[in-house]
Write a protein that holds these residues in place. Sequence first.
Motif, PDB file in Angstrom:
ATOM      1  N   GLU A  87       0.874  -1.175   0.000  1.00 36.40           N
ATOM      2  CA  GLU A  87       0.000   0.000   0.000  1.00 36.40           C
ATOM      3  C   GLU A  87       0.906   1.218   0.000  1.00 36.40           C
ATOM      4  OE1 GLU A  87      -3.719   1.881  -0.050  1.00 36.40           O
ATOM      5  OE2 GLU A  87      -3.369  -0.271   0.027  1.00 36.40           O
ATOM      6  N   GLY A  88       1.034   1.856  -1.176  1.00 38.92           N
ATOM      7  CA  GLY A  88       2.007   2.929  -1.296  1.00 38.92           C
ATOM      8  C   GLY A  88       3.403   2.359  -1.167  1.00 38.92           C
ATOM      9  N   ARG A  92       1.767  -4.390   3.804  1.00 36.62           N
ATOM     10  CA  ARG A  92       0.687  -4.701   4.731  1.00 36.62           C
ATOM     11  C   ARG A  92       0.270  -6.162   4.583  1.00 36.62           C
ATOM     12  NH1 ARG A  92      -3.230   0.691   4.750  1.00 36.62           N
ATOM     13  NH2 ARG A  92      -1.537   2.196   5.127  1.00 36.62           N
ATOM     14  N   THR A  93      -0.376  -6.682   5.615  1.00 41.22           N
ATOM     15  CA  THR A  93      -0.793  -8.082   5.641  1.00 41.22           C
ATOM     16  C   THR A  93      -2.305  -8.187   5.571  1.00 41.22           C
ATOM     17  OG1 THR A  93       1.131  -8.701   6.989  1.00 41.22           O
ATOM     18  CG2 THR A  93      -0.726 -10.237   6.945  1.00 41.22           C
ATOM     19  N   LEU A  94      -2.772  -9.000   4.645  1.00 37.39           N
ATOM     20  CA  LEU A  94      -4.200  -9.276   4.524  1.00 37.39           C
ATOM     21  C   LEU A  94      -4.456 -10.695   5.022  1.00 37.39           C
ATOM     22  CD1 LEU A  94      -7.087  -8.654   3.467  1.00 37.39           C
ATOM     23  CD2 LEU A  94      -6.357  -9.645   1.279  1.00 37.39           C
ATOM     24  N   THR A  95      -5.345 -10.841   5.993  1.00 34.18           N
ATOM     25  CA  THR A  95      -5.714 -12.150   6.524  1.00 34.18           C
ATOM     26  C   THR A  95      -7.059 -12.561   5.947  1.00 34.18           C
ATOM     27  OG1 THR A  95      -4.518 -11.729   8.594  1.00 34.18           O
ATOM     28  CG2 THR A  95      -6.169 -13.474   8.620  1.00 34.18           C
ATOM     29  N   TYR A  96      -7.144 -13.802   5.451  1.00 36.40           N
ATOM     30  CA  TYR A  96      -8.389 -14.284   4.876  1.00 36.40           C
ATOM     31  C   TYR A  96      -8.611 -15.738   5.316  1.00 36.40           C
ATOM     32  CZ  TYR A  96      -5.255 -16.257   1.307  1.00 36.40           C
ATOM     33  OH  TYR A  96      -4.253 -16.934   0.657  1.00 36.40           O
TER      34      TYR A  96
END
Length: 327
Positions: A87-88, A92-96
């Motif tokens: 992000e820019g 960042r970490t996305l949890t799914y």
Amino acid sequence: MAKSIYAIYHINLLKLSEQNLKLEGFTQTQPEHYKIELEKVLSRADIPVNKLNKDGELIPLECTKIANRDGVTMLLLNNEKNTIYQEGKDNRTLTYHPGCYIFIDNRKGASTMAIERSSSFESKPDKVRDLLEEAFNKILRDKAMKVEIRARLREAEFWDIVDEQCKKFNDVIRKVSFTFPNPDEVKNIPEDTPVKLTKKLIMLGSLAKECGAAKGILHMDSDKDHVIQLKRTQRDLANMVHLCCQTGYNISVYFRHYGLYRFGDKIRAYGMINESDTKEFETGQMVTGKTCEGTFSIIQWFDKIKNTDNLYTDEEPSPQRRKRKHS
């Protein structure tokens, strides 16, 4: 019609003796009170499943009962995964939480589990099996009971296994390996082996011997644009496979989804379920028709599995299985 592939397992309920903690096993026919205890576990709104992540931390996973109809239970186990994105200038970490379906047939005379081969668990149903087995045993511990969930296995011819995996289950071959001995053992080749193939084996064996190797291995690998083709109509290849099967040479086939199959291994039991049947079981929609009204397609599917049960045996339990990490 979209279909999903399911691995088939046998649920073996065990009683822990209070005196010496010996395991007293029961195979296909479970005592009724044992099945009642398992049904109590399956009747829970959610089952407490945990996994160890790569950092050794215990992570709770959501395991929800979707439906329980006529002795067959449908579960949904959600994994937890992380992906890194930018992000820019910041990472960042996305949890799914992708999910995997499980069906359990706990009707009288049945103790069968079917686990979806889902990408949510890297298309490895054994990972799901291990997590559920551990969760079930935590619940059953107070009853001095435990459960072992074992894959179902059967014997089959080499070419039948290759055809079944590639044609029925849409698997592909990533790699094939032939292991051959030094030239001193090549004399065991049958007399009807084509001369051209015999010379090739002698050459390969000689190369291994000149290098001081005890044996040689011939690898054939695929890449992202190509897959390995194994067809019994390919004469030289068929002769090579036949030779391996007759003389005890080792041939190993690495499938993308099934994993490693070595000549002589037993094949694991799989089945296919229509996604529409899964949805109908979830919503309670029964089969309609003159001969099958009043039941569900999933239950009919389990009945077919039961009819072939005599062709299969349980895998041997592995003492190290439950200590693996599941990421």
